[in-house]
Design a protein around this motif. Structure first.
Motif, PDB file in Angstrom:
ATOM      1  N   SER A  96       0.835  -1.199   0.000  1.00  0.00           N
ATOM      2  CA  SER A  96       0.000   0.000   0.000  1.00  0.00           C
ATOM      3  C   SER A  96       0.874   1.255   0.000  1.00  0.00           C
ATOM      4  N   ALA A  97       0.298   2.329  -0.475  1.00  0.00           N
ATOM      5  CA  ALA A  97       1.026   3.597  -0.559  1.00  0.00           C
ATOM      6  C   ALA A  97       1.384   4.123   0.827  1.00  0.00           C
ATOM      7  N   ARG A  98       0.450   4.055   1.738  1.00  0.00           N
ATOM      8  CA  ARG A  98       0.699   4.570   3.101  1.00  0.00           C
ATOM      9  C   ARG A  98       1.802   3.776   3.798  1.00  0.00           C
ATOM     10  N   GLU A  99       1.806   2.472   3.586  1.00  0.00           N
ATOM     11  CA  GLU A  99       2.816   1.617   4.190  1.00  0.00           C
ATOM     12  C   GLU A  99       4.207   1.948   3.635  1.00  0.00           C
ATOM     13  N   ALA A 100       4.306   2.132   2.326  1.00  0.00           N
ATOM     14  CA  ALA A 100       5.590   2.480   1.707  1.00  0.00           C
ATOM     15  C   ALA A 100       6.077   3.844   2.205  1.00  0.00           C
ATOM     16  N   LEU A 101       5.160   4.777   2.317  1.00  0.00           N
ATOM     17  CA  LEU A 101       5.509   6.112   2.796  1.00  0.00           C
ATOM     18  C   LEU A 101       6.000   6.080   4.241  1.00  0.00           C
ATOM     19  N   ALA A 102       5.314   5.349   5.089  1.00  0.00           N
ATOM     20  CA  ALA A 102       5.702   5.263   6.501  1.00  0.00           C
ATOM     21  C   ALA A 102       7.057   4.567   6.661  1.00  0.00           C
ATOM     22  N   GLU A 103       7.278   3.476   5.922  1.00  0.00           N
ATOM     23  CA  GLU A 103       8.554   2.765   6.022  1.00  0.00           C
ATOM     24  C   GLU A 103       9.717   3.614   5.511  1.00  0.00           C
ATOM     25  N   ALA A 104       9.492   4.343   4.416  1.00  0.00           N
ATOM     26  CA  ALA A 104      10.551   5.195   3.863  1.00  0.00           C
ATOM     27  C   ALA A 104      10.888   6.331   4.818  1.00  0.00           C
ATOM     28  N   ALA A 105       9.888   6.937   5.437  1.00  0.00           N
ATOM     29  CA  ALA A 105      10.133   8.029   6.389  1.00  0.00           C
ATOM     30  C   ALA A 105      10.893   7.513   7.613  1.00  0.00           C
ATOM     31  N   ALA A 106      10.510   6.352   8.112  1.00  0.00           N
ATOM     32  CA  ALA A 106      11.201   5.778   9.275  1.00  0.00           C
ATOM     33  C   ALA A 106      12.654   5.441   8.933  1.00  0.00           C
ATOM     34  N   ARG A 107      12.857   4.897   7.741  1.00  0.00           N
ATOM     35  CA  ARG A 107      14.232   4.553   7.343  1.00  0.00           C
ATOM     36  C   ARG A 107      15.079   5.805   7.148  1.00  0.00           C
ATOM     37  N   LEU A 108      14.508   6.849   6.563  1.00  0.00           N
ATOM     38  CA  LEU A 108      15.252   8.096   6.388  1.00  0.00           C
ATOM     39  C   LEU A 108      15.620   8.695   7.733  1.00  0.00           C
ATOM     40  N   GLU A 109      14.726   8.611   8.693  1.00  0.00           N
ATOM     41  CA  GLU A 109      15.015   9.114  10.035  1.00  0.00           C
ATOM     42  C   GLU A 109      16.197   8.370  10.657  1.00  0.00           C
ATOM     43  N   ARG A 110      16.229   7.050  10.512  1.00  0.00           N
ATOM     44  CA  ARG A 110      17.346   6.260  11.039  1.00  0.00           C
ATOM     45  C   ARG A 110      18.657   6.592  10.324  1.00  0.00           C
ATOM     46  N   VAL A 111      18.593   6.735   9.000  1.00  0.00           N
ATOM     47  CA  VAL A 111      19.796   7.054   8.222  1.00  0.00           C
ATOM     48  C   VAL A 111      20.350   8.416   8.619  1.00  0.00           C
ATOM     49  N   LEU A 112      19.469   9.402   8.757  1.00  0.00           N
ATOM     50  CA  LEU A 112      19.918  10.741   9.146  1.00  0.00           C
ATOM     51  C   LEU A 112      20.555  10.732  10.527  1.00  0.00           C
ATOM     52  N   ALA A 113      19.942  10.032  11.465  1.00  0.00           N
ATOM     53  CA  ALA A 113      20.497   9.971  12.816  1.00  0.00           C
ATOM     54  C   ALA A 113      21.888   9.337  12.798  1.00  0.00           C
ATOM     55  N   ARG A 114      22.043   8.262  12.039  1.00  0.00           N
ATOM     56  CA  ARG A 114      23.332   7.580  11.967  1.00  0.00           C
ATOM     57  C   ARG A 114      24.386   8.441  11.269  1.00  0.00           C
ATOM     58  N   ARG A 115      24.028   9.059  10.154  1.00  0.00           N
ATOM     59  CA  ARG A 115      24.986   9.884   9.405  1.00  0.00           C
ATOM     60  C   ARG A 115      25.424  11.106  10.202  1.00  0.00           C
ATOM     61  N   LEU A 116      24.482  11.744  10.867  1.00  0.00           N
ATOM     62  CA  LEU A 116      24.832  12.947  11.616  1.00  0.00           C
ATOM     63  C   LEU A 116      25.589  12.618  12.888  1.00  0.00           C
ATOM     64  N   GLN A 117      25.335  11.456  13.459  1.00  0.00           N
ATOM     65  CA  GLN A 117      26.081  11.024  14.643  1.00  0.00           C
ATOM     66  C   GLN A 117      27.520  10.734  14.259  1.00  0.00           C
ATOM     67  N   GLN A 118      27.750  10.165  13.091  1.00  0.00           N
ATOM     68  CA  GLN A 118      29.110   9.861  12.638  1.00  0.00           C
ATOM     69  C   GLN A 118      29.896  11.111  12.310  1.00  0.00           C
ATOM     70  N   SER A 119      29.224  12.185  11.899  1.00  0.00           N
ATOM     71  CA  SER A 119      29.927  13.384  11.475  1.00  0.00           C
ATOM     72  C   SER A 119      30.265  14.328  12.626  1.00  0.00           C
ATOM     73  N   VAL A 120      29.825  13.999  13.845  1.00  0.00           N
ATOM     74  CA  VAL A 120      30.158  14.847  15.003  1.00  0.00           C
ATOM     75  C   VAL A 120      31.609  14.617  15.404  1.00  0.00           C
ATOM     76  N   PRO A 121      32.417  15.694  15.532  1.00  0.00           N
ATOM     77  CA  PRO A 121      33.809  15.512  15.919  1.00  0.00           C
ATOM     78  C   PRO A 121      33.949  14.875  17.304  1.00  0.00           C
ATOM     79  N   VAL A 122      34.988  14.091  17.498  1.00  0.00           N
ATOM     80  CA  VAL A 122      35.246  13.426  18.771  1.00  0.00           C
ATOM     81  C   VAL A 122      35.593  14.476  19.815  1.00  0.00           C
ATOM     82  N   GLY A 123      35.061  14.331  21.017  1.00  0.00           N
ATOM     83  CA  GLY A 123      35.366  15.251  22.118  1.00  0.00           C
ATOM     84  C   GLY A 123      34.419  16.429  22.199  1.00  0.00           C
ATOM     85  N   VAL A 124      33.368  16.447  21.405  1.00  0.00           N
ATOM     86  CA  VAL A 124      32.428  17.567  21.468  1.00  0.00           C
ATOM     87  C   VAL A 124      31.202  17.127  22.203  1.00  0.00           C
TER      88      VAL A 124
END
Length: 124
Positions: A96-124
């Protein structure tokens, strides 16, 4: 003059209400999914507004595809370029369209959290 109201996003970055309008995002929907375009755009725009200074551009494609048995399914393809990070590309396919939309949004949220966590300098 009144200044735009600022809010803190998930990642501690500040954003303004006008940041939603300036975000470089392109939404492409197939003909049968055209009624969903405002919902798709709004959902991803709100999600990406949390990191608007880090996003160079984003493209969301919402398409109809057929699986190997011939059943019509919905696919949401997300392409995004973060500043100082590799490009993010993934696809989510659901019945279903709603299911695809919800899964994509959840996955993007996880990807953003992981990418931005990796880009934070050590010691900050």
């Amino acid at each position: 003059m009144e200044q735009p109201k600022e809010k803190k996003g998930w990642f501690g970055l500040r954003r303004t209400k006008s940041a939603l309008k300036r975000l470089p995002i392109e939404v492409v929907c197939s003909e049968s999914n055209a009624p969903l375009q405002p919902e798709v755009e709004g959902r991803f725009r709100r999600l990406l507004a949390q990191v608007t200074g880090r996003v160079a551009w984003a493209r969301i494609k919402f398409l109809d595809v057929r699986d190997e048995t011939g059943v019509l399914m919905k696919r949401c393809v997300v392409q995004m370029r973060l500043r100082h990070s590799p490009q993010v590309v993934f696809a989510v396919t659901a019945h279903s369209a709603r299911e695809a939309l919800a899964e994509a949004a959840a996955r993007l949220e996880r990807v953003l959290a992981r990418r931005l966590q990796q880009s934070v300098p050590v010691g900050v």
